[in-house]
Design a protein around this motif. Structure first.
Motif, mmCIF file in Angstrom:
data_model
loop_
_atom_site.group_PDB
_atom_site.id
_atom_site.type_symbol
_atom_site.label_atom_id
_atom_site.label_comp_id
_atom_site.label_asym_id
_atom_site.label_seq_id
_atom_site.Cartn_x
_atom_site.Cartn_y
_atom_site.Cartn_z
ATOM 1 N N GLN A 239 -51.362 -9.276 27.581
ATOM 2 C CA GLN A 239 -49.977 -9.786 27.581
ATOM 3 C C GLN A 239 -49.043 -9.013 28.505
ATOM 4 O O GLN A 239 -47.828 -9.014 28.310
ATOM 5 N N ILE A 240 -49.606 -8.334 29.499
ATOM 6 C CA ILE A 240 -48.752 -7.667 30.479
ATOM 7 C C ILE A 240 -48.463 -8.664 31.603
ATOM 8 O O ILE A 240 -49.193 -8.753 32.585
ATOM 9 N N VAL A 241 -47.434 -9.461 31.369
ATOM 10 C CA VAL A 241 -47.090 -10.567 32.262
ATOM 11 C C VAL A 241 -45.572 -10.590 32.399
ATOM 12 O O VAL A 241 -44.869 -10.548 31.394
ATOM 13 N N PRO A 242 -45.042 -10.617 33.632
ATOM 14 C CA PRO A 242 -43.575 -10.616 33.783
ATOM 15 C C PRO A 242 -42.938 -11.917 33.282
ATOM 16 O O PRO A 242 -43.584 -12.977 33.263
ATOM 17 N N GLY A 243 -41.669 -11.798 32.893
ATOM 18 C CA GLY A 243 -40.940 -12.958 32.380
ATOM 19 C C GLY A 243 -40.907 -14.116 33.367
ATOM 20 O O GLY A 243 -41.000 -15.284 32.973
ATOM 21 N N GLY A 244 -40.792 -13.790 34.648
ATOM 22 C CA GLY A 244 -40.733 -14.837 35.666
ATOM 23 C C GLY A 244 -41.993 -15.691 35.699
ATOM 24 O O GLY A 244 -41.937 -16.904 35.931
ATOM 25 N N SER A 245 -43.134 -15.064 35.442
ATOM 26 C CA SER A 245 -44.403 -15.794 35.435
ATOM 27 C C SER A 245 -44.471 -16.727 34.229
ATOM 28 O O SER A 245 -44.943 -17.858 34.322
ATOM 29 N N ARG A 246 -43.976 -16.245 33.099
ATOM 30 C CA ARG A 246 -43.920 -17.087 31.892
ATOM 31 C C ARG A 246 -42.961 -18.266 32.117
ATOM 32 O O ARG A 246 -43.238 -19.387 31.682
ATOM 33 N N ASP A 247 -41.842 -17.991 32.782
ATOM 34 C CA ASP A 247 -40.894 -19.082 33.100
ATOM 35 C C ASP A 247 -41.574 -20.135 33.978
ATOM 36 O O ASP A 247 -41.423 -21.332 33.748
ATOM 37 N N ASN A 248 -42.321 -19.689 34.997
ATOM 38 C CA ASN A 248 -43.035 -20.633 35.874
ATOM 39 C C ASN A 248 -43.999 -21.490 35.068
ATOM 40 O O ASN A 248 -44.078 -22.703 35.234
ATOM 41 N N HIS A 249 -44.741 -20.831 34.188
ATOM 42 C CA HIS A 249 -45.730 -21.527 33.355
ATOM 43 C C HIS A 249 -45.040 -22.602 32.513
ATOM 44 O O HIS A 249 -45.534 -23.724 32.384
ATOM 45 N N CYS A 271 -49.709 -18.870 37.480
ATOM 46 C CA CYS A 271 -48.256 -19.048 37.598
ATOM 47 C C CYS A 271 -47.552 -17.732 37.924
ATOM 48 O O CYS A 271 -46.316 -17.680 37.948
ATOM 49 N N ASP A 272 -48.309 -16.657 38.126
ATOM 50 C CA ASP A 272 -47.705 -15.325 38.255
ATOM 51 C C ASP A 272 -46.732 -15.235 39.438
ATOM 52 O O ASP A 272 -47.086 -15.575 40.573
ATOM 53 N N ALA A 273 -45.534 -14.772 39.151
ATOM 54 C CA ALA A 273 -44.487 -14.617 40.169
ATOM 55 C C ALA A 273 -44.889 -13.518 41.144
ATOM 56 O O ALA A 273 -45.118 -12.384 40.737
ATOM 57 N N VAL A 274 -44.977 -13.868 42.402
ATOM 58 C CA VAL A 274 -45.529 -12.982 43.427
ATOM 59 C C VAL A 274 -44.414 -12.456 44.326
ATOM 60 O O VAL A 274 -43.446 -13.147 44.604
ATOM 61 N N THR A 275 -44.572 -11.223 44.782
ATOM 62 C CA THR A 275 -43.749 -10.688 45.866
ATOM 63 C C THR A 275 -44.638 -10.591 47.095
ATOM 64 O O THR A 275 -45.741 -10.044 47.018
#
Ligand code: CO
Length: 320
Positions: A239-249, A271-275
């Motif tokens: 569950q080490i996933v940034p909030g932005g990735s959860r929002d994308n999902h 869906c992981d938010a990438v830089t």
């Protein structure tokens, strides 16, 4: 809600804000169009030199995603000069200017303000032939989908902030972020891509959705073929996933069909938010393996076929 006014009737404005493309394109002459893009953010790694490198590679990426050459950049700096002192800022600027030099562009100015939290980025100006730039739409049924960098950057940098990465893992994710999309983009000029974009904050599936939806086609993506940074899966399972990735999902859930064996953790990774992610390229199938070989041979860059384009189906993306 639309925040920007869209009254843009100038025929020289080839790509404006009513397209959600990587940068804006304005035709100057029959031979030259101007392309502009800007990005800046708070530090994602502790090392200021690396942060500068990543911020520059990230900001330059949109210009490469459109097949253009960056020419000049302006630095955007928000920085607590009294708290942190000038040395750290100098390292950020050095990291950035080293990447800008590698890109063949020039730092020609910028602006700084005092701010309690550091932020850094670039406004980038490039040029491209007005008839030869890449759009993030135009994918054709039958095309092959290629990704030029592994994903998992959002998950890995979240773990990094929590002190969970080894030195080697930190180097791996940093190296991916600071790698310019220059080589992937320049090699592509020998081929005929139908659509190109770069993977950033909306994640692989968010940017794939924009491409597929804007092209009026559907994408089939093979989950097992999507290249991941080492440890991405293990961290997502914890569950080490940034909030932005959860929002994308969340915002993609009505447009993506996940196969039965694609776990929740794997969905979040896609869906992981990438830089500073790689390019997503929709390329005619007969060119795909030659392009990948070309990139590997000349620049040691590992591009991967992750799926294909099909006629528009009920949903926009199918993960198999
Ligand atoms: Co972009």
């Amino acid at each position: 809600m639309r925040l920007l006014p869209t009254n843009q009737s100038d025929p020289n404005l080839l790509v404006g804000i009513n397209h959600s493309d990587d940068g804006g394109v304005y035709k100057l002459t029959d031979e030259i169009a101007l392309i502009q893009s800007v990005d800046f953010f708070t530090p994602i790694v502790d090392d200021p030199y690396m942060f500068g490198q990543i911020a520059a590679a990230n900001a330059l990426s949109d210009v490469y995603a459109m097949g253009a050459s960056p020419k000049t950049v302006l630095n955007i700096v928000a920085y607590p000069i009294n708290n942190l002192g000038p040395e750290i800022l100098a390292k950020i600027l050095q990291g950035s200017s080293d990447i800008v030099r590698e890109a063949g562009a020039h730092v020609i100015g910028g602006h700084s303000i005092d701010d309690h939290e550091p932020k850094f980025g670039l406004a980038v100006t490039g040029i491209v032939h007005p008839a030869k730039f890449y759009k993030n739409i135009g994918a054709q049924p039958g095309d092959t989908l290629i990704l030029t960098k592994p994903i998992g950057v959002g998950i890995l940098t979240t773990a990094l902030k929590q002190g969970l990465l080894t030195k080697e893992q930190t180097d791996q994710v940093t190296n991916v972020m600071k790698q310019l999309n220059k080589y992937a983009a320049e090699t592509l000029t020998n081929y005929n891509p139908n659509a190109v974009t770069d993977i950033t904050g909306f994640g692989l599936l968010g940017h794939a959705f924009e491409m597929a939806n804007g092209s009026n086609v559907s994408f089939i993506i093979h989950n097992k073929k999507v290249p991941l940074l080492p440890e991405t899966k293990e961290l997502a399972q914890k569950q080490i996933v940034p909030g932005g990735s959860r929002d994308n999902h969340r915002w993609l859930k009505n447009d993506v069909v996940y196969g039965k064996d694609v776990s929740e953790a794997e969905q979040l990774i896609l869906c992981d938010a990438v830089t500073s992610g790689g390019l997503l390229i929709s390329l005619p199938p007969q060119e795909a393996s030659a392009y990948i070989k070309d990139l590997k041979t000349n620049f040691s860059i590992q591009a991967t076929i992750i799926g294909s384009v099909v006629e528009k189906k009920e949903k926009t993306i199918y993960i198999e």
